[in-house]
Design a protein around this motif. Sequence first.
Motif, short mmCIF file in Angstrom:
data_model
loop_
_atom_site.label_atom_id
_atom_site.label_comp_id
_atom_site.label_asym_id
_atom_site.label_seq_id
_atom_site.Cartn_x
_atom_site.Cartn_y
_atom_site.Cartn_z
N LEU A 23 -5.56 6.71 -5.88
CA LEU A 23 -4.51 7.72 -5.85
C LEU A 23 -3.10 7.13 -5.70
O LEU A 23 -2.17 7.56 -6.42
N PRO A 24 -2.90 6.15 -4.79
CA PRO A 24 -1.53 5.60 -4.67
C PRO A 24 -1.06 4.87 -5.92
O PRO A 24 0.15 4.66 -6.09
N LYS A 25 -1.99 4.47 -6.77
CA LYS A 25 -1.62 3.70 -7.96
C LYS A 25 -1.35 4.60 -9.17
O LYS A 25 -0.89 4.11 -10.21
N VAL A 26 -1.63 5.88 -9.03
CA VAL A 26 -1.47 6.80 -10.16
C VAL A 26 -0.03 7.32 -10.22
O VAL A 26 0.54 7.71 -9.20
N GLU A 27 0.54 7.31 -11.42
CA GLU A 27 1.89 7.85 -11.62
C GLU A 27 1.81 9.08 -12.52
O GLU A 27 1.13 9.07 -13.54
N VAL A 28 2.50 10.12 -12.11
CA VAL A 28 2.58 11.35 -12.90
C VAL A 28 4.05 11.67 -13.12
O VAL A 28 4.83 11.74 -12.16
N SER A 29 4.43 11.87 -14.36
CA SER A 29 5.84 12.10 -14.67
C SER A 29 6.23 13.54 -14.37
O SER A 29 5.40 14.45 -14.37
N ALA A 30 7.52 13.73 -14.16
CA ALA A 30 8.05 15.08 -13.93
C ALA A 30 7.82 15.95 -15.15
O ALA A 30 7.59 17.17 -15.03
N GLU A 31 7.86 15.33 -16.36
CA GLU A 31 7.62 16.10 -17.58
C GLU A 31 6.20 16.64 -17.63
O GLU A 31 5.95 17.78 -18.05
N ASP A 32 5.21 15.84 -17.16
CA ASP A 32 3.82 16.29 -17.14
C ASP A 32 3.64 17.45 -16.18
O ASP A 32 2.88 18.40 -16.44
N VAL A 33 4.33 17.39 -15.05
CA VAL A 33 4.23 18.47 -14.07
C VAL A 33 4.78 19.76 -14.65
O VAL A 33 4.17 20.83 -14.54
N ARG A 34 5.95 19.68 -15.27
CA ARG A 34 6.57 20.86 -15.85
C ARG A 34 5.72 21.44 -16.98
O ARG A 34 5.56 22.66 -17.10
#
Length: 413
Positions: A23-34
């Motif tokens: 989990l700490p190594k995973v990156e999620v972009s703000a664009e993916d969240v939106r």
Amino acid sequence: QQEFRVKEQAKVEYVRFSVNDLLPKVEVSAEDVRKYYDEHQGDFGATEERQAAHILITVAASAPQAEQDAARAQAEKLLQQVRQNPAGFAELAKQNSQDPGSAAKGGDLGFFGRGMMVKPFEDAAFALKQDEVSGLVKSDFGYHIIKLLAVKPARLLPFDEAQEGILNKLRQQKATDMFAELAEKFSNAVYEQSDTLKPAADLVGAKIEQSGWLVKGVTTDEPWTAKMLQEIFTDETVKNKRNTAAIEVAANTLVAARILEYKPVSIRTLDEVLETIRQKLLHQQALELAAKQGGALLEQLQRGDKPVLSWAAAQTVTRARHGSLNADMIRKIFQADATRLPQYVGAETPQDGYVLVRIDAVKEAEKPDDKKRAGYAQQMRQLTGEEMFRAYLADVRQQAAIKVNLPETVEQP
């Protein structure tokens, strides 16, 4: 000596690989969240709900035309009364609606969303304005007159409030996908380089840890599950010094281990168990002495003597509810002479040595009524029938003569 037998034990080093480590190594972009928010808005709010009341005149869809016409005529008459006096809707519903679930409440059905009512009713209710009354609405239940009482508009959770939850969800999804991809590689590394755990640990970025002494067959906290311990104490792991297989000890959690130190089955030395044996012998002697003294006290009590004793608080027992007493003591209590009280009974117990019981009062059981008596009789007939059937089967098996005829062997040319 079996009492002082010590099971196999082992200390191991192990690697734990869990989806939580990723989990700490995973990156999620703000664009993916939106993007997720925009595509799943149904997950972030409540849909519109409406509160309606109705007057129902029931008629089956398969009813003869004459019955349907009569029901419609009655409904139209009520609709005219509602239009003449909209404020009297609830009273008309109480007096005339044939829906037993809502009539007493003035026809009020409470709040409901789409998909909760039959289609014709739903379409009509969601087309009304507040306090508006519908025309006749035909459904499989009959004719409805619907009044819209209130509206709860749809509410969408703002993005600022939803984004943290979305971020965590997407991070978990990505970590799960990464885990599935690495799990097979982790298992292969453990197997292919079976004399060390380092390559597998390096692959997933995990550290190699060490356990305390593990005992064969004795499970503790995760990760030492029964399956993991079984894998540790195999010949392949113990004798051949190989890694265990990667074992799933919890959802999305793999563990592989190898033995550092091993103790085979052994018998504890006399010096190690001397104090234990001494305490056991003392306890045994104390139980025997307590049983002897308890028996003597029971004889005194039954003769009418009154030795000084400290009795525990009184408790009520029945044949079914034993309280703190065992079944043998309960049997003795109910065998005692209840015509002369108090009565005294006693028995040896493995925990206390001897237990004395004073019977102070006896309450006669209530006589069963006819219903209970019939139930008891049915249970007795069932038990008796089952016992007779088992006895019959046993007798048949004993007397049966079974002959098996097999075809003669035919030689192949």
